[in-house]
Design a protein around this motif. Structure first.
Motif, PDB file in Angstrom:
ATOM      1  N   ASP A  55       7.737  -0.614 110.431  1.00 49.58           N
ATOM      2  CA  ASP A  55       8.915   0.241 110.310  1.00 49.58           C
ATOM      3  C   ASP A  55       9.132   0.722 108.882  1.00 49.58           C
ATOM      4  OD1 ASP A  55       9.671  -2.209 109.326  1.00 49.58           O
ATOM      5  OD2 ASP A  55      11.319  -2.525 110.721  1.00 49.58           O
ATOM      6  N   PHE A  56       8.042   0.750 108.102  1.00 53.04           N
ATOM      7  CA  PHE A  56       8.074   1.300 106.749  1.00 53.04           C
ATOM      8  C   PHE A  56       7.014   2.384 106.577  1.00 53.04           C
ATOM      9  CE2 PHE A  56       7.621   0.707 101.988  1.00 53.04           C
ATOM     10  CZ  PHE A  56       8.926   1.068 101.681  1.00 53.04           C
ATOM     11  N   ALA A  57       6.081   2.457 107.528  1.00 51.23           N
ATOM     12  CA  ALA A  57       4.914   3.325 107.382  1.00 51.23           C
ATOM     13  C   ALA A  57       5.244   4.800 107.526  1.00 51.23           C
ATOM     14  CB  ALA A  57       3.834   2.933 108.398  1.00 51.23           C
ATOM     15  N   GLU A  58       6.358   5.140 108.168  1.00 51.72           N
ATOM     16  CA  GLU A  58       6.707   6.537 108.353  1.00 51.72           C
ATOM     17  C   GLU A  58       7.471   7.135 107.177  1.00 51.72           C
ATOM     18  OE1 GLU A  58       5.777   8.652 110.655  1.00 51.72           O
ATOM     19  OE2 GLU A  58       4.606   7.124 111.686  1.00 51.72           O
ATOM     20  N   LEU A  59       7.900   6.315 106.234  1.00 51.51           N
ATOM     21  CA  LEU A  59       8.713   6.817 105.127  1.00 51.51           C
ATOM     22  C   LEU A  59       8.032   7.952 104.357  1.00 51.51           C
ATOM     23  CD1 LEU A  59      11.076   6.811 103.146  1.00 51.51           C
ATOM     24  CD2 LEU A  59      10.012   4.851 102.000  1.00 51.51           C
ATOM     25  N   PRO A  60       6.791   7.789 103.884  1.00 53.13           N
ATOM     26  CA  PRO A  60       6.190   8.877 103.098  1.00 53.13           C
ATOM     27  C   PRO A  60       6.016  10.169 103.886  1.00 53.13           C
ATOM     28  CG  PRO A  60       5.020   6.807 102.728  1.00 53.13           C
ATOM     29  CD  PRO A  60       5.925   6.585 103.909  1.00 53.13           C
ATOM     30  N   SER A  61       5.691  10.059 105.178  1.00 52.03           N
ATOM     31  CA  SER A  61       5.454  11.273 105.968  1.00 52.03           C
ATOM     32  C   SER A  61       6.752  12.001 106.280  1.00 52.03           C
ATOM     33  CB  SER A  61       4.713  10.927 107.260  1.00 52.03           C
ATOM     34  OG  SER A  61       5.416   9.951 107.997  1.00 52.03           O
ATOM     35  N   ILE A  62       7.818  11.264 106.595  1.00 51.77           N
ATOM     36  CA  ILE A  62       9.104  11.912 106.868  1.00 51.77           C
ATOM     37  C   ILE A  62       9.671  12.515 105.589  1.00 51.77           C
ATOM     38  CG2 ILE A  62      11.470  11.525 107.650  1.00 51.77           C
ATOM     39  CD1 ILE A  62      10.320   9.341 109.512  1.00 51.77           C
ATOM     40  N   LEU A  63       9.483  11.839 104.475  1.00 48.78           N
ATOM     41  CA  LEU A  63       9.935  12.383 103.201  1.00 48.78           C
ATOM     42  C   LEU A  63       9.276  13.735 102.923  1.00 48.78           C
ATOM     43  CD1 LEU A  63      11.658  11.889 100.671  1.00 48.78           C
ATOM     44  CD2 LEU A  63       9.684  10.708  99.673  1.00 48.78           C
ATOM     45  N   MET A  64       8.020  13.885 103.314  1.00 52.19           N
ATOM     46  CA  MET A  64       7.319  15.149 103.099  1.00 52.19           C
ATOM     47  C   MET A  64       7.966  16.294 103.867  1.00 52.19           C
ATOM     48  SD  MET A  64       4.840  15.373 100.907  1.00 52.19           S
ATOM     49  CE  MET A  64       3.853  16.746 101.511  1.00 52.19           C
ATOM     50  N   GLU A  65       8.661  16.010 104.968  1.00 51.61           N
ATOM     51  CA  GLU A  65       9.338  17.069 105.714  1.00 51.61           C
ATOM     52  C   GLU A  65      10.437  17.708 104.862  1.00 51.61           C
ATOM     53  OE1 GLU A  65      10.686  15.508 109.430  1.00 51.61           O
ATOM     54  OE2 GLU A  65       8.710  14.702 109.976  1.00 51.61           O
ATOM     55  N   TYR A  66      11.073  16.926 104.012  1.00 47.95           N
ATOM     56  CA  TYR A  66      12.084  17.475 103.115  1.00 47.95           C
ATOM     57  C   TYR A  66      11.448  18.423 102.102  1.00 47.95           C
ATOM     58  CZ  TYR A  66      15.646  14.298 104.920  1.00 47.95           C
ATOM     59  OH  TYR A  66      16.543  13.648 105.725  1.00 47.95           O
ATOM     60  N   PHE A  67      10.268  18.086 101.616  1.00 49.32           N
ATOM     61  CA  PHE A  67       9.571  18.972 100.689  1.00 49.32           C
ATOM     62  C   PHE A  67       9.240  20.311 101.352  1.00 49.32           C
ATOM     63  CE2 PHE A  67       8.814  14.908  98.600  1.00 49.32           C
ATOM     64  CZ  PHE A  67       8.970  15.233  97.266  1.00 49.32           C
ATOM     65  N   ALA A  68       8.869  20.262 102.624  1.00 44.53           N
ATOM     66  CA  ALA A  68       8.483  21.487 103.320  1.00 44.53           C
ATOM     67  C   ALA A  68       9.632  22.481 103.402  1.00 44.53           C
ATOM     68  CB  ALA A  68       7.984  21.148 104.728  1.00 44.53           C
ATOM     69  N   LEU A  69      10.866  21.988 103.395  1.00 51.01           N
ATOM     70  CA  LEU A  69      12.040  22.846 103.519  1.00 51.01           C
ATOM     71  C   LEU A  69      12.690  23.190 102.181  1.00 51.01           C
ATOM     72  CD1 LEU A  69      13.701  21.077 106.590  1.00 51.01           C
ATOM     73  CD2 LEU A  69      12.523  23.279 106.599  1.00 51.01           C
ATOM     74  N   ASP A  70      12.197  22.602 101.103  1.00 50.17           N
ATOM     75  CA  ASP A  70      12.821  22.812  99.798  1.00 50.17           C
ATOM     76  C   ASP A  70      12.446  24.194  99.245  1.00 50.17           C
ATOM     77  OD1 ASP A  70      14.136  21.488  97.281  1.00 50.17           O
ATOM     78  OD2 ASP A  70      12.309  22.492  96.574  1.00 50.17           O
ATOM     79  N   PRO A  71      13.431  24.962  98.737  1.00 50.17           N
ATOM     80  CA  PRO A  71      13.136  26.314  98.247  1.00 50.17           C
ATOM     81  C   PRO A  71      12.098  26.370  97.136  1.00 50.17           C
ATOM     82  CG  PRO A  71      15.506  26.006  98.497  1.00 50.17           C
ATOM     83  CD  PRO A  71      14.876  24.659  98.692  1.00 50.17           C
ATOM     84  N   SER A  72      12.147  25.437  96.181  1.00 46.01           N
ATOM     85  CA  SER A  72      11.184  25.485  95.078  1.00 46.01           C
ATOM     86  C   SER A  72       9.777  25.176  95.570  1.00 46.01           C
ATOM     87  CB  SER A  72      11.587  24.509  93.971  1.00 46.01           C
ATOM     88  OG  SER A  72      11.648  23.182  94.449  1.00 46.01           O
ATOM     89  N   VAL A  73       9.657  24.261  96.538  1.00 49.35           N
ATOM     90  CA  VAL A  73       8.344  23.950  97.101  1.00 49.35           C
ATOM     91  C   VAL A  73       7.881  25.097  97.996  1.00 49.35           C
ATOM     92  CG1 VAL A  73       7.036  22.334  98.535  1.00 49.35           C
ATOM     93  CG2 VAL A  73       8.801  21.478  96.986  1.00 49.35           C
ATOM     94  N   LEU A  74       8.809  25.676  98.735  1.00 52.78           N
ATOM     95  CA  LEU A  74       8.482  26.802  99.599  1.00 52.78           C
ATOM     96  C   LEU A  74       7.841  27.928  98.792  1.00 52.78           C
ATOM     97  CD1 LEU A  74       8.851  27.896 102.537  1.00 52.78           C
ATOM     98  CD2 LEU A  74      10.986  28.922 101.736  1.00 52.78           C
ATOM     99  N   LYS A  75       8.407  28.220  97.635  1.00 49.53           N
ATOM    100  CA  LYS A  75       7.844  29.267  96.786  1.00 49.53           C
ATOM    101  C   LYS A  75       6.473  28.870  96.240  1.00 49.53           C
ATOM    102  CE  LYS A  75      10.588  31.328  93.923  1.00 49.53           C
ATOM    103  NZ  LYS A  75      11.588  31.534  92.837  1.00 49.53           N
ATOM    104  N   LEU A  76       6.222  27.565  96.173  1.00 48.82           N
ATOM    105  CA  LEU A  76       4.950  27.083  95.655  1.00 48.82           C
ATOM    106  C   LEU A  76       3.814  27.296  96.659  1.00 48.82           C
ATOM    107  CD1 LEU A  76       4.000  25.538  93.074  1.00 48.82           C
ATOM    108  CD2 LEU A  76       4.180  23.445  94.423  1.00 48.82           C
ATOM    109  N   TYR A  77       4.120  27.130  97.953  1.00 44.83           N
ATOM    110  CA  TYR A  77       3.029  27.220  98.940  1.00 44.83           C
ATOM    111  C   TYR A  77       3.103  28.455  99.828  1.00 44.83           C
ATOM    112  CZ  TYR A  77       6.091  25.514 102.769  1.00 44.83           C
ATOM    113  OH  TYR A  77       7.070  25.364 103.716  1.00 44.83           O
TER     114      TYR A  77
END
Length: 806
Positions: free
Chosen positions: A595-617
């Motif tokens: 119940d700790f293994a999903e933390l890094p992958s779910i956290l990445m979902e926040y990056f996908a929606l972030d405006p500064s990251v969005l402009k990066l990719y």
């Protein structure tokens, strides 16, 4: 000794054997000969464009977006790279090689087992934690690779050979799991102060985990019961694999008349039309369009029913799996398989009752927020059907879409977001992810041509992970396009974990054997000794099911932002495997608390929606022009509204119901069926009871969606971890990355903090302690764990996440 289960998307962790196998060894390299040994054993890969970031960026995009470029790129292989085995493994150049791989591995295992059983000296006991990790690695390297190839390879001979290798090695592993002498020797080592005082934290955790594994393997039972454990474990593996790999609906298509398709652009269903009807595949983009756009209720109902009805054979496979697991739990002294699994694999939540309390409490809160939306959708339905008294589950997508149109959201898409998916080709996203990782962690993705025989399908792309300080540190194989017969669920697989390579292995390589079987190695600092040492590199496979461009098309595959988030999620698991490069493979990367293994992958979902990251990719696939500020803001706002206002609450409920179902199917109910029910267990009745007791909408009779719930095998009592880790990920995003404000999502200091306090440890540190170090501020609430820490996480709440699953 091993905890065999896979980390896939939902299944998103490591692989089956990866979780079951535990520890083995490695001796320190002699400082006098260390440099010579390493230089002779290590052969750095030839990396195309590895010193030219701008060229890598271009090539990363083109190898995914252009078929002709990809085929031309494959011809750039260095001449020295001749025919290789699968993944570079020296044995796997033919189907027969799987047998040779098994035999060579068993010979090495037997030698380590004999050494451990005969140990008497202090030095031998001190070496035992690493010896056991080496034994675990030997088992995993055959089981994990064979298990993967029997599912994803297309050659029937390879599939057969891989299946035989998997079954043979899996049974051998279970025999070792029930070998009492190994357990007794390891417990003796743990009791010796002279041993524990020199062991590192990694070695102690690995040894203690292995002792727990033995305890769950009927090690203290009679020989007859230990054999029963082996037989049951083998049967569970066989049936579970069938359940995942042979999923089938009761029917594949729904016939829809042309008249009912009004509102859908012709190209959306053109390929399925014939003689006045459209044969719509039940799991397809066309089916999703029907659900969102067709006003006629009947085709929506038919597609919903067909998409949620498994074949009878599939339900029978699931029930065999559940009953065998119940037998195993009963044999090992547990009241249920869920209790057995939580006490064994979860370092955060400990009991089924605690999990159910967490889920029912979360559902009550979510249900209260969802009910006004249900009332709103029902009112919308009554505008079209005045007599409607009930909102049906096949109504939700249609009337949500209608409401969005009325509120002007689709108008925004027609203006601010018109053509925005042109900024989301697979290649531009992969290239953007490389830039993101460079910013946060100092690592990047370098394209590498594959050698003949290296991959299981010609469309698999290889990416080497390059660290700005350590060079080549990992390999990712990307199998991202759908094909006939391919398992559709996006997933992450660790095919080989990080591990420090022993001096004996280096010596064997000097005598002609290939070090690490020919798979990638690299020189890095040992997490145990602090010295330079040779390590096997993490080797990862990412699986997705994106549509491949039609032959001759110049336009690449363009993804929805939902699919973008799915790819970010899977890459989150990969980053955990890449940066969790411990010296013991038992605790490397995603081999941590369930119940700790999903933390890094779910956290990445926040990056996908972030405006500064969005402009990066988000860059136009053809012109490389970045998405405009206006489009980036509009898209982020739309995604935020969709996730937080509508979709997130429905998604939360679905995940809660799936987690409750996972708990119920692995509860005492199955054990009672074994003891008193004559081996009969009605999983469909349990499914309907959970959905109709805890869900917001009635589930129609005759459906059996749980037959498609493949993660019942991979998680088995721990599926709740996705929701649990969403709560943690939400708080990490707030506390460490400051909700992305002022470009904080690209803050190198925040990335290093996450890497140094969480990712690098893999499973080598208590996760509560990792969280306290990351964001506890020294208060100690999280570090103490237990009920108080669980309450703390519960109070954080569950933020909006993608619907991509695990």
């Amino acid at each position: 000794m091993v905890d065999v289960r896979a980390v896939r998307r939902l299944e998103h962790f490591d692989s089956p054997a990866g979780r079951q196998t535990r520890d083995i060894s490695k001796r320190h390299l002699s400082t006098a000969t260390e440099t010579v040994q390493l230089s002779e054993a290590y052969h750095a890969p030839v990396l195309y464009g590895s010193l030219d970031f701008d060229k890598d960026k271009h090539v990363l995009q083109k190898i995914f977006d252009s078929g002709p470029f990809w085929r031309e790129f494959l011809q750039r292989k260095p001449a020295a790279r001749q025919q290789e085995g699968l993944l570079g493994i020296q044995y796997l150049k033919s189907p027969e090689g799987f047998f040779a791989f098994v035999q060579a591995t068993k010979q090495k295992c037997d030698a380590l087992v004999a050494k451990t059983l005969a140990a008497t000296s202090l030095d031998e006991y001190r070496a035992m934690a690493r010896d056991m990790d080496r034994l675990s690695d030997l088992l995993c390297r055959v089981i994990d690779v064979s298990d993967f190839m029997r599912v994803f390879h297309q050659d029937a001979a390879i599939i057969k050979a891989a299946t035989q290798a998997y079954e043979h090695m899996f049974e051998y592993m279970n025999v070792l799991n029930t070998t009492a002498g190994l357990n007794e020797q390891l417990k003796k080592a743990l009791r010796m102060p002279e041993v524990r005082s020199v062991w590192s934290e990694e070695e102690i955790i690995s040894a203690e985990t292995l002792v727990k594994d033995f305890a769950h393997s009927a090690i203290d039972q009679s020989p007859q019961k230990r054999q029963k454990f082996v037989d049951l474990s083998n049967e569970i593996s066989r049936v579970g694999t069938e359940f995942v790999s042979q999923m089938e609906p009761a029917k594949q298509y729904v016939a829809v008349t042309r008249e009912t398709l009004l509102g859908i652009e012709p190209d959306g269903t053109k390929q399925f039309r014939s003689w006045g009807k459209a044969m719509i595949p039940i799991h397809s983009q066309a089916a999703r369009k029907v659900m969102k756009l067709v006003e006629d209720e009947e085709p929506r109902r038919e597609i919903y029913m067909a998409g949620r009805t498994s074949s009878k054979k599939q339900i029978q496979r699931l029930e065999r799996l559940l009953l065998k697991r119940a037998e195993l739990a009963k044999l090992t002294g547990f009241s249920s398989y869920s209790q057995m699994t939580l006490s064994h694999k979860s370092a955060l939540a400990k009991t089924p009752s605690g999990v159910n309390t967490f889920l029912t409490s979360l559902n009550a809160s979510n249900r209260g927020q969802l009910q006004p939306q249900i009332d709103e959708l029902l009112a919308q339905k009554r505008n079209s059907v005045p007599s409607a008294s009930v909102l049906q589950p096949w109504d939700v997508a249609l009337y949500q879409n209608t409401l969005k149109a009325q509120l002007g959201r689709n108008a925004m898409s027609n203006h601010s977001l018109e053509g925005s998916n042109a900024f989301f080709s697979i290649g531009t996203i992969i290239s953007g992810l490389s830039r993101l990782f460079q910013r946060l962690y100092g690592i990047r993705l370098a394209p590498q041509p594959t050698a003949p025989g290296e991959v299981w399908n010609p469309g698999v792309r290889r990416l080497d992970v390059i660290s700005e300080t350590e060079g080549h540190i990992a390999v990712i194989y990307c199998d991202l396009f759908a094909r006939m017969g391919k398992q559709p669920n996006p997933a992450h697989f660790t095919l080989r974990c990080s591990r420090e390579i022993t001096a004996e292995e280096i010596e064997a390589a000097q005598l002609g054997d290939k070090v690490n079987d020919g798979m990638p190695t690299g020189i890095t600092i040992s997490s145990i000794t602090g010295k330079r040492a040779l390590h096997q590199l993490p080797v990862i496979a990412l699986i997705c099911d994106f549509d491949e461009p039609s032959p001759g098309s110049h336009t690449p595959t363009l993804l929805s932002h939902h699919s973008v988030t799915t790819l970010f999620h899977e890459m989150g698991h990969a980053v955990h495997s890449i940066l969790g490069r411990t010296s013991l493979q038992t605790i490397a990367g995603t081999r941590c608390a369930a119940d700790f293994a999903e933390l890094p992958s779910i956290l990445m979902e926040y990056f996908a929606l972030d405006p500064s990251v969005l402009k990066l990719y988000a860059r136009h696939w053809d012109t490389d022009k970045p998405i405009s500020d206006h489009q980036a803001t509009a898209l982020q706002q739309q995604q935020h509204r969709d996730q937080t206002e509508k979709d997130a609450l429905w998604h939360n409920e679905t995940q809660i119901l799936m987690s409750l179902l996972d708990q119920s199917l692995h509860s005492e109910l199955a054990v009672e069926a074994v003891e008193h029910g004559g081996g009969r267990f009605d999983s469909t009745e349990v499914y309907h009871r959970i959905w109709n007791s805890h869900g917001s909408l009635p589930e129609p009779r005759d459906t059996s969606w749980h037959g498609f719930f493949g993660h019942l095998y991979g998680y088995g009592g721990t599926y709740y971890s996705y929701l649990f880790d969403r709560a943690i990920a939400r708080q990490v995003w707030r506390a460490v990355f400051r909700d992305g404000l002022d470009g904080a999502a690209l803050d190198r200091a925040a990335g290093e903090k996450l890497k140094e306090n969480v990712l690098r440890y893999g499973g080598g540190r208590d996760p509560w302690r990792c969280l306290e170090d990351l964001m506890g501020g020294g208060k100690g609430v999280l570090a103490e764990g237990g009920d108080q820490a669980m309450l703390e996480v519960g109070q954080w709440g569950v933020g909006a996440g993608a619907e991509g699953g695990l």
